[in-house]
Design a protein around this motif. Structure first.
Motif, PDB file in Angstrom:
ATOM      1  N   VAL A  18       0.840  -1.206   0.000  1.00  0.00           N
ATOM      2  CA  VAL A  18       0.000   0.000   0.000  1.00  0.00           C
ATOM      3  C   VAL A  18       0.871   1.251   0.000  1.00  0.00           C
ATOM      4  N   MET A  19       1.893   1.263   0.816  1.00  0.00           N
ATOM      5  CA  MET A  19       2.775   2.424   0.877  1.00  0.00           C
ATOM      6  C   MET A  19       3.514   2.612  -0.438  1.00  0.00           C
ATOM      7  N   GLY A  20       3.946   1.513  -1.045  1.00  0.00           N
ATOM      8  CA  GLY A  20       4.639   1.609  -2.324  1.00  0.00           C
ATOM      9  C   GLY A  20       3.762   2.205  -3.409  1.00  0.00           C
ATOM     10  N   ALA A  21       2.492   1.791  -3.448  1.00  0.00           N
ATOM     11  CA  ALA A  21       1.569   2.363  -4.429  1.00  0.00           C
ATOM     12  C   ALA A  21       1.389   3.856  -4.190  1.00  0.00           C
ATOM     13  N   GLY A  22       1.330   4.248  -2.921  1.00  0.00           N
ATOM     14  CA  GLY A  22       1.199   5.666  -2.607  1.00  0.00           C
ATOM     15  C   GLY A  22       2.394   6.483  -3.060  1.00  0.00           C
ATOM     16  N   GLU A  23       3.587   5.959  -2.837  1.00  0.00           N
ATOM     17  CA  GLU A  23       4.789   6.691  -3.249  1.00  0.00           C
ATOM     18  C   GLU A  23       4.840   6.832  -4.764  1.00  0.00           C
ATOM     19  N   ALA A  24       4.381   5.811  -5.487  1.00  0.00           N
ATOM     20  CA  ALA A  24       4.351   5.885  -6.948  1.00  0.00           C
ATOM     21  C   ALA A  24       3.433   7.000  -7.414  1.00  0.00           C
TER      22      ALA A  24
END
Length: 378
Positions: free
Chosen positions: A101-107
């Motif tokens: 979830v955090m990775g998708a947000g950073e993208a």
């Protein structure tokens, strides 16, 4: 065109400071709370980059169609949710889900903001601006571990959540993107989402990213395993070298071209990784950590320049999103693969493997990426 570049820069920086802080915290947090060794820690670090790799092209696709602001705002919100999920995770599986979830947000955060910024920039200055604006992302990744060390293991996850929330607040108080958007291209086949001209620069940055991923996931563990007492400052030293060279060297991309800069800096990275594999004392370790930071600093603006040259600036959001996804895939692969190699053959072997990826990067850039311009079909 009046683009809120500084506010967007700070918003992306805050989000990536949160992300960077997790890179420092996870190698200790995962074994202490959930058990496991280098493979588990490396997977926890790397899996977030799988989500960023998948999400970036879609974030750029929507940003090109005028959806920059909601995409960037959703990025800050997802980063905060992912950070909180890591704080309260009862087991490793939930932690890994929160990392996704955090990775998708950073993208969404960076890949939505970059085309917004590039839209108001002349083509001849895009390499320099991409290098400067990219510092919001890379600066956060580099300084975040330092911040995590300063605040300590107990408070770091609350800091992660707070920084992500700050990012969302900054974007929510930013005016909408006023630029004339491109029509929303329907995705019917791969080339609709991967413009021609992107794969070769993408392969270049992806191979280089494996080197960065190895440093991020394994450097601290490698130093601790051999009793080299600079593990607590290793990522700080790497960050300092990275940031200094990025600030001073970004104009070199516009002056000499992305291909030349990439070949030079990645060649330096090979030396650094071999040195980190064989270093046995604190002085030699610090020297090679500095070289590693210098070698990674200009890879991203160099590949931005090569990509925009090859697509001639068409659909910059999708082009940058796809190109940066190759970076994410490289970092994602480095975590579990590097951790597996380290557990089976030792940390030195993991860094030698990373040096091999850097050599492959030099081959792709030097042999296949000829200094020419190619036109994207879209």
């Amino acid at each position: 065109m009046d683009v809120p570049v500084r506010r967007l820069w700070v918003a992306v920086l805050a989000g990536y400071l949160a992300f960077g802080a997790t890179l420092q915290a996870l190698p200790s947090y995962v074994p202490e709370k959930f058990g496991g060794g280098a493979l588990a820690s490396g997977t926890a670090v790397g899996i977030a980059f799988l989500a960023t790799a998948c999400a970036r092209p879609f974030a750029g696709w929507l940003a090109d169609a005028g959806w920059s602001r909601p995409i960037v705002l959703s990025g800050g919100v997802l980063a905060a949710v992912g950070g909180f999920g890591q704080l309260v995770a009862p087991n490793l599986a939930v932690l890994l889900a929160a990392r996704l979830v955090m990775g998708a947000g950073e993208a969404a955060l960076f890949s939505g903001a970059l085309p917004w910024v590039l839209a108001g920039t002349r083509v001849s200055q895009r390499g320099r601006l991409a290098g400067w604006f990219g510092l919001s992302m890379w600066g956060g990744l580099a300084v975040g571990p330092v911040l995590a060390s300063l605040v300590g293991d107990r408070r770091v996850w609350w800091v992660v959540v707070g920084l992500a929330v700050l990012s969302a607040i900054l974007v929510s108080t930013t005016r909408s993107d006023p630029r004339r958007a491109e029509p929303l291209v329907r995705i019917r086949r791969v080339r609709d989402l991967v413009p021609a001209g992107v794969p070769l620069p993408g392969a270049t940055i992806g191979l280089a990213a494996y080197c960065y991923g190895t440093v991020a996931a394994l450097l601290v563990l490698r130093l601790r395993a051999d009793g080299i007492a600079v593990d607590h400052v290793a990522l700080t030293v790497f960050a300092a070298a990275f940031l200094v060279v990025r600030l001073a060297g970004s104009p070199l991309v516009d002056r000499y071209g992305g291909r030349t800069v990439a070949l030079s800096t990645v060649s330096l990275e090979i030396i650094a990784l071999v040195g980190l594999a064989v270093a046995r004392g604190p002085v030699s370790a610090v020297v090679f950590i500095v070289l590693a930071g210098c070698g990674m600093a200009l890879v991203y603006p160099a590949c931005v320049s090569m990509t925009l040259d090859r697509v001639r600036g068409l659909r910059p959001g999708v082009s940058m999103g796809v190109m940066t996804s190759f970076w994410d895939l490289g970092v994602m692969a480095a975590g579990p693969l590097g951790g597996f190699v380290a557990e089976q053959a030792g940390f030195a072997a993991a860094f030698f493997v990373a040096a091999g990826f850097a050599m492959a990067c030099v081959v792709v850039c030097g042999v296949f990426l000829r200094p020419r311009r190619a036109v994207s079909r879209r």
